[in-house]
Design an enzyme around this catalytic site. Structure first.
Site, PDB file in Angstrom:
ATOM      1  N   GLU A 220       0.836  -1.212   0.000  1.00 59.44           N
ATOM      2  CA  GLU A 220       0.000   0.000   0.000  1.00 59.44           C
ATOM      3  C   GLU A 220       0.866   1.256   0.000  1.00 59.44           C
ATOM      4  OE1 GLU A 220      -2.999  -0.127  -0.626  1.00 59.44           O
ATOM      5  OE2 GLU A 220      -3.868  -1.968   0.183  1.00 59.44           O
ATOM      6  N   ARG A 224       0.739   3.770  -3.263  1.00 52.98           N
ATOM      7  CA  ARG A 224       0.066   5.061  -3.051  1.00 52.98           C
ATOM      8  C   ARG A 224       1.074   6.171  -2.791  1.00 52.98           C
ATOM      9  NH1 ARG A 224      -5.749   3.586  -0.327  1.00 52.98           N
ATOM     10  NH2 ARG A 224      -5.554   1.351  -0.492  1.00 52.98           N
ATOM     11  N   ASP A 364      -4.982 -10.043  -8.195  1.00 51.94           N
ATOM     12  CA  ASP A 364      -5.179  -9.118  -9.320  1.00 51.94           C
ATOM     13  C   ASP A 364      -3.926  -8.524  -9.963  1.00 51.94           C
ATOM     14  OD1 ASP A 364      -4.772  -7.666  -6.967  1.00 51.94           O
ATOM     15  OD2 ASP A 364      -6.591  -6.461  -7.112  1.00 51.94           O
ATOM     16  N   GLU A 533     -11.685   0.392 -10.586  1.00 57.51           N
ATOM     17  CA  GLU A 533     -11.276  -0.557 -11.640  1.00 57.51           C
ATOM     18  C   GLU A 533     -12.106  -0.461 -12.921  1.00 57.51           C
ATOM     19  OE1 GLU A 533     -11.612  -1.375  -8.415  1.00 57.51           O
ATOM     20  OE2 GLU A 533      -9.491  -1.602  -7.938  1.00 57.51           O
TER      21      GLU A 533
HETATM   22  C1  DMJ Z   1      -6.089   0.367  -5.292  1.00 58.78           C
HETATM   23  O1  DMJ Z   1      -5.368   0.649  -4.153  1.00 58.78           O
HETATM   24  C2  DMJ Z   1      -5.237  -0.309  -6.324  1.00 58.78           C
HETATM   25  O2  DMJ Z   1      -5.832  -0.159  -7.566  1.00 58.78           O
HETATM   26  C3  DMJ Z   1      -5.016  -1.764  -6.031  1.00 58.78           C
HETATM   27  O3  DMJ Z   1      -4.306  -2.422  -7.034  1.00 58.78           O
HETATM   28  C4  DMJ Z   1      -6.335  -2.456  -5.853  1.00 58.78           C
HETATM   29  N1  DMJ Z   1      -7.186  -1.804  -4.925  1.00 58.78           N
HETATM   30  C5  DMJ Z   1      -7.303  -0.380  -4.894  1.00 58.78           C
HETATM   31  C6  DMJ Z   1      -8.510   0.201  -5.580  1.00 58.78           C
HETATM   32  O4  DMJ Z   1      -9.635  -0.536  -5.586  1.00 58.78           O
END
Ligand code: DMJ
Length: 644
Positions: A220, A224, A364, A533
């Site tokens: 995270e 971010r 994912d 997404e």
């Molecule tokens: C984001 O922090 C990023 O896109 C991550 O890869 C998946 N989850 C969240 C948004 O839904």
């Protein structure tokens, strides 16, 4: 495992649109004037208007000749025919069916003047359209200002805003995550005041926070905070040795803080006995430790490399790239199920743990970064990274073979899960998170250029066409996950009605949706966290296909966010239940609403030359990094050959 529906070249002629019943005459005339077939007809016709009177003769002509005219909207069959290695014989039966098929039904909820064609798009919107999209783009900018001012007023310096209780909350380690996640969106939108406020906060506070704060999650914080700093560095002119921002700190400040942060994050790699990093870092003393269950998530350890590679490129220090890329080199050696991988991995043994396979949470962005890191490093001469592309292609074949099914009764395409691995049963369940996949598939197919150009230059393989087709079908499903609910907003998780699975009474609440029986929403999955997404994929698909329907879908989603998640006192809020009106609200504005959701909507409605997809790669948190024309020298150092 229940039998999965093959989704391959055998399957490419079906159309996922829902059809209305109409007369044979209308079918013929509208097919000629409104469908893909029109363009094919034009190349054969010596009298295309006479064709209305000689319809069967003309139809016969069409059906017995293979097309020689490229069609932007029927690229699949054309592409297959022109691929030297994979010649496909035109299927006369399928062409006949295409002539008879009814015109696609328009997406629900479009107002009269917003209707888009069923696929005839020129990529050149008229002046009125341009004005319309500029106005909509301004609406998104206003939404961003509303979100930022709510955060600034009640939560400045906290990670997140709780918009209903109007206070801040540190859910991400206390590094002011919303500030950093928002900064490059403000730069892209040209919001100098916000850039100044966010930039000054970062300059005055972030280093101190980093050196004093405790536990953060490696993934995270990388996507971010590190990602936000790095894109701010680029967008403010850092790697051109310029200061392009009229306001805020000079770019090198962002870089210095990014290096300080990354040096501490590196401890997750260096403390681990294998190339798989620990999941958590204690920033203040640069130590790292595994999560409570001792495991790392597959997606988390493989979603750090775009950031670390770019930092190596701009700092001249290869150590970040070296550590990050060891993860992929290690993944290359591990056993997989048709390219698919379990969602947990042990940093102690370096082995996958459990069997569970999915492209939703914890799985994912492994797949996303395989292709994006390859694109980022594509200009590197030694070709050492082609294995990433091979892994990506194999995984997408695995997705098409093992995970893709269609719903009952309306044949929506979705990507399910294998909770017990290859020997377990198929679950018709899809996280909203999976909706990143249409964008990734489209990007992987054309490498960021338009489909039209890629076809003109004969660059697409059969697999690229299959992936593009899946991308478009899946994007529609993701959009319908919004349309099917009372609020027009998607749930966190959807189940799909298949021949093996159905649960009654769990619809989305929008009875006018034709997919109300296809999509099942369980009670615990009805929340919406303002996730990006779907709009991310709509943005990428719009750029690549130039089909305006993706913009229209994005506009509908944006309007629903405006209607149901906007908080009068400032900010936007998550929802507890998207299926009931008025929806119960959940007191949280996630940082990615400003970092991703609004950024992608803004770019979707704007000029396609801004942050072009063949010259930039977006990290998984929507922070764009330029693709450097760099030559990596032995030992990991490199020379720049100019910026793009
Ligand atoms: C984001 O922090 C990023 O896109 C991550 O890869 C998946 N989850 C969240 C948004 O839904």
């Amino acid at each position: 495992m229940s039998k999965s529906l093959p989704y391959s070249v055998k399957d490419v002629h079906y159309d996922n649109a829902k059809f209305r019943h109409r007369s044979f005459f209308k079918v013929i005339t509208q097919t000629l004037f409104t469908s893909d077939m029109k363009r094919e007809c034009v190349s054969y016709s010596t009298g295309k208007f006479l064709g209305l009177f000689m319809i069967f003769g003309l139809a016969c002509l069409i059906l017995t000749h293979a097309s020689k005219t490229p069609s932007a909207t029927d690229g699949l069959s054309k592409g297959l025919e022109t691929n030297e290695e994979h010649k496909v014989v035109t299927d006369v039966g399928v062409r006949f069916k295409k002539l008879l098929r009814r015109a696609p039904r328009l997406p629900p909820r479009l107002s009269g003047n917003e209707k888009v064609s069923s696929g005839i798009f020129t990529g050149k919107p008229n002046e009125h359209d341009e004005e319309k999209w500029k106005a909509r783009q301004r609406n998104v900018k206003e939404a961003f200002i509303h979100a930022w001012s709510g955060y600034k007023k009640s939560a400045m310096g906290y990670d997140e805003l709780l918009p209903l209780s109007m206070q801040g909350f540190d859910g991400l380690g206390g590094l002011g995550a919303t500030v950093v996640d928002s900064l490059d969106t403000a730069m892209i939108m040209g919001l100098e005041e916000v850039v100044s406020e966010a930039g000054s906060w970062i300059e005055s506070n972030l280093l101190e926070r980093i050196s004093q704060k405790g536990d953060v999650n490696l993934f995270e914080t990388t996507i971010r905070v590190l990602g936000g700093l790095l894109s701010a560095y680029h967008l403010s002119g850092g790697d051109q040795d310029m200061n392009l921002a009229n306001t805020g700190p000079k770019p090198t400040i962002y870089l210095e803080i990014a290096k300080n942060l990354a040096d501490r994050l590196l401890s997750a790699f260096t403390s681990s006995p294998t190339p798989i990093p620990y999941s958590d870092v204690l920033l203040k003393n640069s130590s790292a430790h595994p999560a409570h269950n001792l495991l790392s998530s597959t997606s988390e350890v493989s979603t750090l490399q775009l950031e670390f590679n770019y930092l190596s490129a701009i700092s001249g220090d290869p150590k970040y790239k070296t550590e990050g890329m060891k993860v992929f080199a290690h993944f290359k050696t591990l056993p997989k199920v048709e390219g698919l991988v379990p969602i947990y991995i042990s940093p102690h043994s370096g082995e996958f743990i459990g069997q569970e396979i999915r492209l939703g949470s914890r799985g994912d962005s492994y797949y996303e970064y395989l292709i994006k890191v390859r694109l980022q490093l594509r200009s590197i001469q030694d070709g050492n990274f082609t294995y990433l592309y091979d892994m990506y292609e194999e995984a997408m074949r695995g997705v098409r073979h093992l995970l893709v099914q269609k719903t009952v009764p309306n044949e929506l395409v979705f990507v399910g899960e294998l909770p017990g691995g290859s020997k377990g049963s198929f679950s018709p369940k899809m996280d909203h998170l999976v909706c990143f996949l249409p964008g990734t598939l489209a990007l992987g197919a054309t490498k960021g250029i338009t489909k039209e150009k890629a076809m003109k230059d004969n660059l697409l393989t059969i697999e690229d066409f299959e992936n593009l087709k899946l991308a478009e079908d899946l994007a529609k499903t993701c959009f319908e996950m919004y349309s099917v609910t009372s609020t027009g907003l998607a749930p966190e998780i959807a189940y799909f009605h298949t021949k093996d699975f159905y649960e009654d009474g769990l619809g989305g609440g929008n009875q006018s949706s034709e997919y109300v029986n296809d999509i099942i929403i369980k009670f615990n999955d009805r929340h919406n966290l303002l996730r990006p997404e779907t709009v991310e994929s709509l943005f990428v698909l719009y750029r690549i296909t130039q089909d305006p329907k993706y913009r229209e879908w994005g506009w509908q989603i944006f309007q629903s966010f405006e209607k149901y998640t906007k908080v009068d006192s400032g900010g936007y809020t998550s929802l507890n239940d998207v299926t009931t009106l008025p929806p119960q609200r959940r007191d949280k504005m996630e940082t990615f609403f400003l970092g991703e959701t609004l950024k992608y909507l803004y770019l979707l409605f704007g000029d396609s030359s801004v942050i072009p997809l063949d010259k930039f790669v977006f990290n998984t948190e929507a922070h764009p990094f330029p693709i450097k024309d760099a030559i990596y020298l032995e030992g990991g150092s490199f020379m720049m050959k100019g910026t793009m």
